[in-house]
Write an enzyme that holds these catalytic residues in place. Structure first.
Site, short mmCIF file in Angstrom:
data_model
loop_
_atom_site.label_atom_id
_atom_site.label_comp_id
_atom_site.label_asym_id
_atom_site.label_seq_id
_atom_site.Cartn_x
_atom_site.Cartn_y
_atom_site.Cartn_z
N LYS A 117 61.47 103.62 -11.10
CA LYS A 117 62.52 104.70 -11.40
C LYS A 117 63.45 104.98 -10.04
CE LYS A 117 60.30 107.40 -14.60
NZ LYS A 117 58.90 107.75 -14.33
C1 LIG Z 1 58.57 107.47 -14.90
C2 LIG Z 1 56.98 106.19 -15.32
C3 LIG Z 1 57.26 105.81 -16.61
C4 LIG Z 1 57.71 106.09 -17.95
O1 LIG Z 1 59.12 105.40 -18.29
P1 LIG Z 1 59.67 106.14 -18.64
O2 LIG Z 1 61.16 105.77 -19.01
O3 LIG Z 1 59.84 107.57 -18.80
O4 LIG Z 1 59.13 105.70 -20.77
C5 LIG Z 1 56.18 104.53 -16.64
N1 LIG Z 1 55.33 104.39 -15.34
C6 LIG Z 1 55.51 104.54 -14.47
C7 LIG Z 1 55.39 103.93 -13.51
C8 LIG Z 1 57.15 105.84 -14.29
O5 LIG Z 1 56.76 106.43 -13.11
#
Ligand SMILES: *Cc1c(COP(=O)(O)O)cnc(C)c1O
Length: 474
Positions: A117
């Site tokens: 993120k």
């Molecule tokens: C947020 C997250 C995901 C999922 O991502 P999406 O965009 O919601 O599908 C997967 N792995 C980690 C470590 C995350 O923080």
């Protein structure tokens, strides 16, 4: 480039207008009016840009096709300031790790909070600061987190002019490392609020405050959740960067496997593919919360109740519905906004589901759009973590393990598979210990983080109290 809503409102909007907004006024999500098409010459030029000038320069090339209301020089400076080796730990920003011939991990988790993120949120922080200064406005970001989103947002917005963050998290329910990451921030503009309740209580408070329109306007309340178009756009870049690293020429195709919850990450892969990046398949990997796997297998999209949403060892994928999924459905159904609106309002409200299995469009999800899927369980996660460690000496986190497990089920001869590594193992240490009998490695800059002084307020699950706290700090 103009943006339109997935629910039929075709009033064209500009990037910087939707940057600071969440949903479109009709409740839909924003998408570009059309996807810019990348011809062979452009793809060749981008490969060169990436090789010669690096990730930030590639990001500028891609973003500038979607953003025409920020002067090019400013956008270039924002990209250069965001994607640095200081912030992301290496010149490559998203280095590829080869596990064996044709099977790679793309590291998206070397940013400040060790989860993918950061890739988007760091850009968002710089875009917000730029646009708010240009407008002479302020923004109070209110959010709820069960871990990764909140810390990525706080590390992106800390110290930014014109921005405050009020982040709610369920008291005592995040991993020790995640709590330490967030609560040790001492920046004046970051407010951690630990709510006595569960994640849903935190989300309910955010909804209640956002539904108080007078309050929302008076205090310029905004969000940074994954439906924000700018976040999705930022993520498109690493699909190109992964492709350039895994292939020697633009004649090759690759597949990507993506650990998925809200469909934000893999939706960026869909956009890259729609632009013309030679992606063979987009492999959607879910955990026990298999809303998306069920859809891609059967055509049924079924939102889960809270009681039906499992707490798993890959918690950032523990979702009851996939909030970005509507974007893909919009494309799948030929961009029929009124129909999408019916599905995501009437159908979900009346039965909590809709079924496209009998619709000819559903077959195109895999045949035309390249989507396939699979799911992974806690036992699969442990097995995968062990195998990768024993065979390759590589330690992966629980979410990435879900991606690897499902990727293997969809490998095809001659098509390289790139699994997106979405977090580092240190964030989810308990499961690593369960799988390997040892603690995960900890990057040096996080040594002793649990012992740092904390800045957090514990509150009952009361939206009025949160509103008073916001008012007192503005
Ligand atoms: C947020 C997250 C995901 C999922 O991502 P999406 O965009 O919601 O599908 C997967 N792995 C980690 C470590 C995350 O923080």
């Amino acid at each position: 480039m103009n943006y339109i809503s997935t629910r039929g409102d075709t009033t064209p909007r500009k990037f910087c207008d939707i940057l600071l907004e969440g949903l479109a006024p009709d409740g839909g999500l924003y998408l570009p009016q059309q996807y810019p098409q990348i011809d062979a010459a452009t793809l060749a030029a981008w490969r060169e840009v990436h090789a010669q000038q690096g990730y930030a320069a590639l990001a500028f090339e891609i973003l500038s096709l979607y953003i025409d209301d920020i002067p090019a020089a400013d956008l270039k400076a924002i990209c250069a300031k965001t994607y640095t080796s200081e912030v992301f730990g290496s010149e490559a920003i998203v280095p590829l790790k080869k596990l064996r011939d044709g099977f790679f991990l793309e590291a998206l988790s070397n940013g400040p909070t060790l989860a993918f993120k950061d890739m988007a949120m760091q850009l968002l922080g710089n875009l917000f600061e730029y646009e708010l200064a240009r407008r002479g406005q302020q923004l109070n970001i209110l959010g709820a987190t069960s871990g990764d989103t909140g810390s990525a947002a706080e590390y992106a917005m800390r110290g930014k002019k014109g921005i405050r963050v009020f982040m709610l998290s369920p008291h005592g329910r995040m991993s020790a490392f995640q709590q330490a990451q967030m609560f040790s921030l001492q920046d004046e503009n970051i407010h951690n609020i630990a709510v006595e309740g569960v994640f849903d209580d935190c989300q309910d408070i955010v909804k209640a405050v956002s539904n108080d329109l007078a309050f929302k306007r008076r205090y310029s309340i905004g969000t940074v959740n994954s439906i924000n178009w700018a976040r999705l756009l930022a993520q498109v870049v690493y699909y190109f960067a992964g492709y350039f690293q895994a292939t020697a020429s633009n004649d090759e195709r690759v597949s990507f496997a993506v650990p998925s919850g809200n469909f934000g990450n893999v939706c960026a892969g869909h956009v890259a593919r729609m632009m013309g990046l030679p992606i063979h398949q987009l492999v959607v990997a879910t955990n026990e919360n298999d809303v998306l796997d069920e859809f891609f297998r059967t055509g049924l999209y079924r939102v889960r109740s809270a009681a039906d949403t499992h707490e798993t060892s890959s918690p950032s994928m523990d979702i009851s519905k996939a909030s970005n999924f509507e974007r893909f459905v919009f494309d799948l159904l030929g961009r029929d906004g009124p129909r999408v609106k019916k599905l995501f309002t009437d159908a979900l409200a009346s039965s909590g589901s809709f079924d496209l299995s009998a619709d000819p469009a559903f077959k195109q999800a895999s045949s035309t759009y390249g989507f396939v899927s699979g799911k992974s369980s806690h036992a699969d996660r442990l097995d995968t973590i062990r195998q990768l460690f024993e065979q390759h000496g590589v330690m992966v986190d629980t979410h990435t393990a879900d991606g690897v497990k499902v990727a293997r089920e969809h490998e095809q001869a001659g098509v390289p598979m790139i699994v997106l590594e979405t977090a580092l193992p240190i964030k989810f240490a308990a499961t690593i210990v369960e799988a390997l009998g040892r603690e995960p490695d900890r990057p040096a800059k996080f040594e002793g983080i649990e012992a740092l002084p904390r800045r957090v307020q514990i509150m009952s699950a009361d939206s009025g109290a949160v509103q008073r706290l916001i008012a007192a700090n503005c």
